[in-house]
Design a protein around this motif. Structure first.
Motif, short mmCIF file in Angstrom:
data_model
loop_
_atom_site.label_atom_id
_atom_site.label_comp_id
_atom_site.label_asym_id
_atom_site.label_seq_id
_atom_site.Cartn_x
_atom_site.Cartn_y
_atom_site.Cartn_z
N TRP A 1 -0.97 -6.27 -3.38
CA TRP A 1 -1.22 -7.16 -2.25
C TRP A 1 -2.36 -6.68 -1.36
CZ3 TRP A 1 1.70 -11.44 -2.53
CH2 TRP A 1 2.96 -11.37 -3.12
N TRP A 2 -2.84 -5.45 -1.53
CA TRP A 2 -3.51 -4.75 -0.44
C TRP A 2 -5.03 -4.69 -0.57
CZ3 TRP A 2 0.46 -2.83 -3.47
CH2 TRP A 2 1.75 -2.93 -2.90
N GLY A 3 -5.62 -5.36 -1.53
CA GLY A 3 -7.07 -5.31 -1.69
C GLY A 3 -7.54 -4.07 -2.41
N ASP A 4 -8.84 -3.80 -2.32
CA ASP A 4 -9.42 -2.69 -3.08
C ASP A 4 -9.05 -1.32 -2.54
OD1 ASP A 4 -10.71 -4.48 -4.79
OD2 ASP A 4 -12.50 -4.58 -3.53
N ASN A 5 -8.67 -1.25 -1.26
CA ASN A 5 -8.36 0.04 -0.63
C ASN A 5 -6.96 -0.03 -0.01
OD1 ASN A 5 -8.35 2.52 0.62
ND2 ASN A 5 -10.24 2.20 1.77
N PRO A 6 -5.90 0.15 -0.82
CA PRO A 6 -4.53 0.07 -0.30
C PRO A 6 -4.26 1.16 0.72
CG PRO A 6 -4.58 -0.05 -2.70
CD PRO A 6 -5.94 0.39 -2.27
N PRO A 7 -3.24 0.99 1.57
CA PRO A 7 -3.01 1.93 2.67
C PRO A 7 -2.28 3.21 2.28
CG PRO A 7 -1.37 0.18 2.73
CD PRO A 7 -2.34 -0.19 1.63
N TYR A 8 -2.09 3.46 0.99
CA TYR A 8 -1.27 4.60 0.56
C TYR A 8 -2.07 5.90 0.48
CZ TYR A 8 1.68 0.65 -0.45
OH TYR A 8 2.39 -0.51 -0.33
N HIS A 9 -3.21 5.89 -0.19
CA HIS A 9 -4.13 7.03 -0.27
C HIS A 9 -3.52 8.24 -0.99
CE1 HIS A 9 -6.44 4.55 2.37
NE2 HIS A 9 -5.59 4.68 3.37
N VAL A 10 -2.48 8.00 -1.77
CA VAL A 10 -1.83 9.03 -2.60
C VAL A 10 -1.31 8.31 -3.84
CG1 VAL A 10 -1.14 10.55 -0.68
CG2 VAL A 10 0.38 8.69 -1.40
N PRO A 11 -0.82 9.03 -4.84
CA PRO A 11 -0.25 8.36 -6.01
C PRO A 11 0.98 7.53 -5.65
CG PRO A 11 -0.75 10.65 -6.51
CD PRO A 11 -0.91 10.50 -5.03
N VAL A 12 1.09 6.36 -6.28
CA VAL A 12 2.21 5.44 -6.08
C VAL A 12 2.85 5.16 -7.44
CG1 VAL A 12 2.93 3.17 -5.25
CG2 VAL A 12 1.08 4.39 -4.09
N PHE A 13 4.17 5.30 -7.53
CA PHE A 13 4.89 5.11 -8.79
C PHE A 13 5.71 3.84 -8.69
CE2 PHE A 13 3.62 9.43 -8.39
CZ PHE A 13 3.22 9.79 -9.68
N VAL A 14 5.39 2.89 -9.57
CA VAL A 14 5.99 1.55 -9.54
C VAL A 14 7.04 1.45 -10.64
CG1 VAL A 14 5.55 -0.93 -9.67
CG2 VAL A 14 3.80 0.60 -8.69
#
Length: 214
Positions: free
Chosen positions: A94-107
């Motif tokens: 949902w977050w565009g090219d630069n998501p707000p996480y800035h770390v690895p995300v496991f889905v």
């Protein structure tokens, strides 16, 4: 030591973590956006888009939610509205090219997909072999920092039932949804070993800290 935590997870006054009928148009479900009225004005949230915002208790909790986070875990539904096998590689969140996480995300998902590297340090990894595997991978990636569960409700429930969550920050919003994903349905927190250890109220939310007891 790395902790598994739920932070800034908002529920309605009648216990719903999202509204009904989630879709591309209504990613938080019908009425779900109103849950986050406490968060949207805060400086922490508004700084994500380069703007200034309000300080105070609500902002303190928002800021705490990003402290010492080395990796995230989220459910497939939080990543996007696509269901079943991935039809193509076009959906990247949902977050565009630069998501707000800035770390690895496991889905968490039942359908394999290659990792997606985004701007700003976020890489989405898709885990098909369960919550324990996702947690092990997330902790390894976090390198001693905490792992944050982003949601949704069903994902939090899986980790709660396994007693893998160390603490939760729940923000109870003065909003009634009536339908949706009920956070407390089928969950007996005392029986699972959790207790409410902190409560702070503002006009916009009641902030609860729930922690696993030894």
């Amino acid at each position: 030591m790395s902790r598994l935590s739920v932070r800034a997870f908002t529920i309605s006054a009648d216990g719903y973590g999202a509204g009904p009928d989630q879709s591309l148009k209504e990613p938080l479900g019908v009425g779900g956006e109103a849950l986050h009225g406490w968060l949207f004005p805060t400086r922490t949230f508004r700084q994500l888009s380069g703007k200034d915002g309000e300080t105070g208790i609500d902002d303190d909790f928002a800021a705490r939610s990003f402290e010492n986070v080395g990796a995230w875990i989220m459910g497939r539904n939080m990543f996007g509205p696509v269901r079943g096998p991935w039809p193509d590689e076009s959906w990247k969140g949902w977050w565009g090219d630069n998501p707000p996480y800035h770390v690895p995300v496991f889905v968490l998902t039942h359908h394999a997909r290659a990792p997606i590297t985004m701007e700003g340090g976020t890489t989405f990894h898709f885990v098909t072999d369960g919550i324990e595997s996702a947690l092990a991978q997330a902790k390894a990636a976090a390198a001693g920092k905490d792992v944050r569960i982003g949601g949704g409700t069903a994902t939090v429930h899986q980790y709660l039932r396994a007693r893998l969550i160390d603490e939760m920050h729940l923000a109870v919003s003065p909003v009634l949804l009536g339908r949706g994903e009920n956070f407390f349905a089928g969950i007996d927190l005392p029986a699972l070993g959790y207790a409410c250890t902190e409560r702070v109220s503002t006009p916009a939310a009641t902030h609860l800290m729930v922690r696993k007891q030894a």
